[in-house]
Design a protein around this motif. Structure first.
Motif, PDB file in Angstrom:
ATOM      1  N   ALA A  20      -3.437  -7.868   4.510  1.00  0.00           N
ATOM      2  CA  ALA A  20      -3.979  -7.455   3.291  1.00  0.00           C
ATOM      3  C   ALA A  20      -4.518  -8.506   2.815  1.00  0.00           C
ATOM      4  O   ALA A  20      -5.134  -8.781   1.700  1.00  0.00           O
ATOM      5  CB  ALA A  20      -2.941  -6.511   2.346  1.00  0.00           C
ATOM      6  N   LYS A  21      -3.916  -9.772   2.666  1.00  0.00           N
ATOM      7  CA  LYS A  21      -4.348 -10.387   2.218  1.00  0.00           C
ATOM      8  C   LYS A  21      -6.018 -11.909   1.995  1.00  0.00           C
ATOM      9  O   LYS A  21      -6.357 -11.729   1.649  1.00  0.00           O
ATOM     10  CB  LYS A  21      -3.228 -11.996   1.870  1.00  0.00           C
ATOM     11  CG  LYS A  21      -3.517 -12.280  -0.127  1.00  0.00           C
ATOM     12  CD  LYS A  21      -2.422 -13.677  -0.024  1.00  0.00           C
ATOM     13  CE  LYS A  21      -0.987 -13.507   0.221  1.00  0.00           C
ATOM     14  NZ  LYS A  21      -0.163 -14.167   0.210  1.00  0.00           N
TER      15      LYS A  21
ATOM     16  N   GLN B 161      -8.530  -8.970   2.015  1.00  0.00           N
ATOM     17  CA  GLN B 161      -9.000  -9.642   0.381  1.00  0.00           C
ATOM     18  C   GLN B 161     -10.194 -10.192   0.515  1.00  0.00           C
ATOM     19  O   GLN B 161     -10.537  -9.753   0.026  1.00  0.00           O
ATOM     20  CB  GLN B 161      -7.575  -9.274  -0.653  1.00  0.00           C
ATOM     21  CG  GLN B 161      -7.914  -8.714  -2.272  1.00  0.00           C
ATOM     22  CD  GLN B 161      -6.890  -8.442  -3.083  1.00  0.00           C
ATOM     23  OE1 GLN B 161      -5.842  -9.746  -2.836  1.00  0.00           O
ATOM     24  NE2 GLN B 161      -6.958  -8.049  -3.519  1.00  0.00           N
ATOM     25  N   HIS B 162      -9.158 -11.260   0.812  1.00  0.00           N
ATOM     26  CA  HIS B 162     -10.356 -12.421   1.051  1.00  0.00           C
ATOM     27  C   HIS B 162     -12.178 -11.947   1.324  1.00  0.00           C
ATOM     28  O   HIS B 162     -12.609 -12.954   0.074  1.00  0.00           O
ATOM     29  CB  HIS B 162      -9.981 -13.624   1.319  1.00  0.00           C
ATOM     30  CG  HIS B 162      -8.504 -14.255   0.508  1.00  0.00           C
ATOM     31  ND1 HIS B 162      -8.411 -14.694  -0.372  1.00  0.00           N
ATOM     32  CD2 HIS B 162      -6.981 -14.755   0.615  1.00  0.00           C
ATOM     33  CE1 HIS B 162      -7.708 -15.515  -0.632  1.00  0.00           C
ATOM     34  NE2 HIS B 162      -6.686 -15.221  -0.112  1.00  0.00           N
TER      35      HIS B 162
ATOM     36  N   ASN C 171     -12.908  -9.498   1.607  1.00  0.00           N
ATOM     37  CA  ASN C 171     -13.497  -8.164   1.076  1.00  0.00           C
ATOM     38  C   ASN C 171     -14.027  -7.229   2.606  1.00  0.00           C
ATOM     39  O   ASN C 171     -15.195  -7.169   2.352  1.00  0.00           O
ATOM     40  CB  ASN C 171     -15.030  -9.192   0.228  1.00  0.00           C
ATOM     41  CG  ASN C 171     -15.566  -8.200  -0.785  1.00  0.00           C
ATOM     42  OD1 ASN C 171     -14.634  -7.087  -1.445  1.00  0.00           O
ATOM     43  ND2 ASN C 171     -16.462  -7.785  -1.470  1.00  0.00           N
TER      44      ASN C 171
ATOM     45  N   MET D  92     -12.411  -4.394   3.026  1.00  0.00           N
ATOM     46  CA  MET D  92     -11.727  -3.066   3.319  1.00  0.00           C
ATOM     47  C   MET D  92     -12.095  -2.122   3.886  1.00  0.00           C
ATOM     48  O   MET D  92     -11.444  -1.247   4.484  1.00  0.00           O
ATOM     49  CB  MET D  92     -11.399  -2.974   1.698  1.00  0.00           C
ATOM     50  CG  MET D  92     -10.286  -4.104   0.823  1.00  0.00           C
ATOM     51  SD  MET D  92      -8.828  -4.042   1.298  1.00  0.00           S
ATOM     52  CE  MET D  92      -8.269  -2.221   1.274  1.00  0.00           C
TER      53      MET D  92
ATOM     54  N   SER E 156     -11.535  -1.696   7.356  1.00  0.00           N
ATOM     55  CA  SER E 156     -10.115  -3.021   7.626  1.00  0.00           C
ATOM     56  C   SER E 156      -9.898  -2.148   9.028  1.00  0.00           C
ATOM     57  O   SER E 156      -8.759  -2.135   9.477  1.00  0.00           O
ATOM     58  CB  SER E 156      -8.898  -3.159   6.461  1.00  0.00           C
ATOM     59  OG  SER E 156      -8.786  -1.738   5.999  1.00  0.00           O
TER      60      SER E 156
END
Lengths: 298, 608
Positions: B432-433, B436-437, B439, B441, B444
């Motif tokens: 998840a990290k 997010q880093h 960007n 989503m 994913s």
């Protein structure tokens, strides 16, 4: 590969035995007359014309090919025989000129076919069978013609290299080296080039025969260069044509995907529409009704 | 035709698949009549097959004057007979029957060629229809696959990854496996091979497909006993392997010409488009990258650093041989050369195309990809270029993920390589990290969907780890250290060292035939204009990848074949050829239902 025709015909015949009334008189493909739609009947003739012309052009291209092969064989003889040199040379020149003439004539016929194809597209629409047939024939025949002319060029190139090699060899036999640049210069200057060379070779250990050889080859080279210059424009025209077509043109998938659904000729449908309109019951009984007004707008 | 000096630089291609002979001679030429032209009617599958091995000029030379799509409404041409080259499926057969159901026939007569066995039901329907009255030829031929390259085949089914690995229920799956199996069996039939079938264990689909292929293969052999004949043929093998077995090769940035071009540039249906000034007015160029382009064949597996050098070298040699001024033999002067020597347009435009293509690859590479390659190679190899094991992979990928210039899909590729490097997958939080880093989503689910292929993503499943790799000693470019896993498999299979537990046989391998069978040397034109070559009597290794094939794996087949000095021939194929982008797109839709998937494909210009 499995042949299934027998099996199909067995099935078909069995059915006939059971239900003969469903099948009319035996239809013989080769003998039967077909009922044809009026629209189509007009089209068969243009298709036949295109196909006839295409067939004729393709035969001409085959003959051109044969001539190119003849030229190659004749050129090869140069290397082996020495005696009938002048005759061989004349033959090569006449065959080559014949090829150029045929080529020129074919080029004109192909251009005409291309124009005909364009006109058919405008008249019948680019999607009609006859336009597509014409276009495909034109593209393929141009392709074949180009191949034949490229082979001709190849034959002339090979002969040119052979001549140059022989001149150099002969020169070295009599003790002089001729470089490529000197040779180029000689050929460019035509007859004068020979005069210059023969003067420069006067002092050398000369042999009449060798000088004769060199003179003969030089003349041949000059003639060859002249021929190639003459045919240059033809190659240029062909190159422009190729540039305009994408390489997709010879690709079957591109061709098939580009076809569209067939719609019958527009005048036939319009006639039918008019017929329906006349027969419209609303019009016949009461023209003021709103439903008639609505239909009228369609 | 004389071989020009241009052609003599490159070796002759030997085609394993004689599809073009089969179709040209067996179908079109067999019904040719002098002076008579015919209409050729195809459906989607047969059109793709035909297009991959013949050109318009080839079929026009054999009496076909127009090609039609059976599923479109067609203009009647009742003066000409029609050749139907179609698959024996309901849609095509109905269209065939419709052509002759009215009083006015669409064509004068029908010559029907099915690309595979026609099911009894459909066959009977034809027999009951009026087609039976106008049919002059009816045959079944074996051409149910696309010969994409001389050693690569495709079954033309880009839906395959979804069909096998989607998490949604898929009713068509059984039927699809049967169809694939039949196509593979047909391929073997065409090659006259009856190989021992092996499959990679751990993935149940492999065994299922292998089993089905075995049944079909046996059925084909009953009809065609010459399959597998010959002492060497007993050693031939067919390997069934799944895409999840090597998820790295399809996502790595490759730097060999073909792989790089298809990855970085927009090449659809093998056509490369570019702009170039020429002698006419048109500046648009569209070039088909196929094996008719001898220069493409010579360059396609070369490293990009060598390509431009090689092309320039060849161009200079060419110009010298034609005594053209070669001071500046580069792209700009090509149009000048063309004006002076238009008879060499074919050769000059070939050089121009490949100079442009190489240039375009390098331009895109320098814009963003060069930052990625080193990181990718280190992750894939688990070590840096000096051979030192990677200590802190996370450190090397974070700058990439945070970089806004880098595209989402490129970031996903890096993340995936990181996960595979971790061998047992990573924790959900960590994933998840990373997402997010980076960007990413929106995309994913691509990462999660790889679990459908059996890959370790989230560390809980004890799934398969990637196999031990061979140690290789050949020197390579720093950024091209990765070798597709399938190459190890190919080499092992040929040396009979492929582990039988990991790669079981479907049935015991056929006993080696010790009696000498007289194998007639058949001289035939394998590929239209190439010189004749002998019938291949040595053993073959055929590999089928479920779910798509990458370019680097295709390259491996040629490399391994060359290394055996021609003793073995390695053929590789799949349902379709993928690029990294198309692979990620396929993965993205694995968790969607079929309809929305087709919309997705349509929106993205992909085939459904």
């Amino acid at each position: 590969m499995r042949d299934m025709l027998q099996r199909l015909q067995t099935i078909s015949e069995e059915l006939e035995d059971y239900e003969p009334e469903l099948y009319g008189d035996e239809y013989d493909v080769d003998k039967g007359t077909l009922s044809q739609q009026a629209v189509m009947f007009e089209n068969t003739s243009p298709i036949d014309d295109i196909l006839k012309e295409a067939h004729s052009i393709s035969k001409e291209i085959s003959l051109l090919h044969l001539e190119v092969e003849r030229l190659t064989i004749n050129n090869e003889r140069f290397g082996t025989s020495v005696r009938r040199l002048t005759l061989l040379k004349k033959d090569s020149d006449s065959i080559a000129r014949g090829i150029q003439q045929r080529g020129g004539a074919l080029h004109i016929r192909l251009q005409a076919l291309g124009q005909e194809s364009g006109q058919l597209e405008e008249r019948e629409g680019p999607n009609s069978a006859v336009s597509r047939i014409a276009r495909a024939q034109h593209d393929t025949l141009s392709h074949l013609f180009r191949k034949a002319m490229n082979d001709y060029n190849e034959a002339e190139e090979m002969q040119r290299s052979a001549c140059r090699r022989r001149i150099k060899r002969q020169a070295s036999i009599i003790g002089t080296e001729i470089t490529d640049e000197q040779l180029d210069g000689m050929v460019d200057k035509g007859g004068e080039g020979w005069t210059e060379l023969s003067q420069s070779l006067q002092g050398a250990r000369s042999s009449r025969w060798a000088m004769c050889e060199i003179k003969g080859r030089h003349k041949e080279l000059v003639e060859l260069e002249v021929r190639l210059k003459e045919v240059h424009d033809l190659f240029l025209d062909m190159a422009v044509l190729v540039e305009e077509q994408s390489s997709k043109v010879n690709n079957i998938e591109a061709n098939v995907c580009g076809t569209q659904e067939y719609t019958e000729k527009i005048n036939v449908n319009v006639k039918r529409a008019l017929q329906y309109k006349r027969k419209n019951p609303c019009q016949q009984c009461c023209p003021c009704l709103p439903c008639w007004n609505q239909n009228r707008l369609l | 035709m004389q071989e020009s000096s241009f052609k003599s630089n490159f070796s002759v291609i030997i085609h394993a698949f004689n599809s073009s002979t089969e179709i040209l001679n067996g179908v079109i030429k067999s019904v040719k009549k002098e002076g008579e032209w015919k209409v050729l009617i195809v459906d989607h599958m047969s059109m793709r097959i035909l297009s991959s091995c013949c050109k318009m000029s080839d079929i026009l030379a054999e009496g076909v004057t127009i090609v039609e799509d059976i599923n479109k409404r067609r203009e009647p041409i009742s003066s000409l007979e029609a050749i139907y080259l179609i698959s024996p499926v309901e849609k095509s057969v109905r269209a065939l029957i419709d052509d002759f159901k009215d009083a006015a026939f669409t064509y004068k007569a029908a010559h029907i060629f099915f690309t595979d066995t026609c099911p009894d039901g459909l066959f009977a329907e034809i027999g009951r229809s009026r087609v039976a009255k106008v049919v002059k030829t009816l045959k079944e031929i074996n051409v149910a696959f696309l010969p994409y390259e001389s050693q690569v085949f495709s079954l033309d089914d880009p839906n395959s990854l979804y069909s096998f690995y989607s998490s949604k229920p898929n009713e068509g799956k059984e039927k699809m496996i049967e169809t694939l199996a039949e196509q593979i069996a047909t391929l073997c039939d065409t090659l006259k091979e009856y190989p021992a079938i092996r499959y990679r264990k751990y993935e149940k689909e492999n065994a299922r497909l292998a089993d089905e292929v075995y049944q079909r293969l046996t059925a084909h052999k009953a009809d065609n006993p010459t399959m597998g004949e010959g002492a060497d043929k007993a050693r031939s093998q067919l390997l069934i392997v799944d895409r999840g077995f090597d998820p790295i090769s399809p996502i790595l940035h490759e730097l060999t010409f073909q792989a790089m071009a298809y990855d970085l540039l927009d090449i659809k249906q093998d056509i490369y488009s570019y702009q170039s000034t020429g002698i006419g007015n048109s500046n648009d160029r569209e070039v088909l990258l196929d094996e008719d382009d001898e220069l493409w064949v010579a360059l396609r597996h070369m490293h990009i650093a060598d390509v431009t050098k090689k092309v320039t070298e060849l161009l200079q040699t060419f110009c010298q041989s034609k005594r053209m001024n070669t001071d500046n033999a580069n792209i700009k002067d090509l149009s000048q050369m063309l004006k002076k020597m238009p008879q060499y347009q074919k050769e000059l435009s070939m050089y121009s195309t490949h100079l442009h293509l190489a240039g375009a690859c390098m331009k895109t590479y320098k814009a963003s990809v060069d930052k990625l390659c080193e990181v990718e190679q280190d992750l894939a190899m688990g070590e840096n270029e000096e051979g030192e094991p990677l200590k802190d992979a996370m450190k090397s990928i974070v700058p990439v993920l945070l970089d806004n210039e880098i595209k989402a899909y490129d970031k996903i590729r890096i993340i995936l390589l990181y996960i595979f490097h971790m061998k047992k997958g990573i924790g959900e939080e960590n994933l998840a990290k990373l997402i997010q880093h980076a960007n990413i989503m929106a995309d994913s689910n691509i990462i999660n969907n790889l679990q459908n292929l059996g890959c370790n993503i989230i560390g809980r499943n004890a799934g398969i780890t990637l196999p031990e790799r061979k140690q290789r000693t050949e020197s390579t470019y720093q950024l091209s250290r990765w070798v597709p896993i399938i190459k190890d498999v190919m080499e092992n299979a040929i040396e009979d060292k492929l582990d039988r537990k990991q790669w079981p046989f479907i049935s015991d391998p056929a006993p080696i035939n010790t009696t000498q069978t007289a194998v007639s040397a058949r001289f035939g034109h394998w590929h239209k204009n190439k010189s004749p070559t002998e019938y291949r009597s040595g053993p073959r290794l055929i590999i089928f990848v479920i779910g798509g094939l990458s370019h680097s794996e295709m390259r491996s087949a040629y490399e391994v074949t060359r290394a055996t000095d021609g003793k073995w021939e390695v053929l590789i194929g799949s349902s379709h050829i993928l690029t990294p982008t198309s692979f990620l797109n396929d993965l993205k839709s694995l968790d969607q239902i079929q309809n929305s998937r087709m919309n997705f494909n349509a929106q993205n210009g992909l085939k459904s």
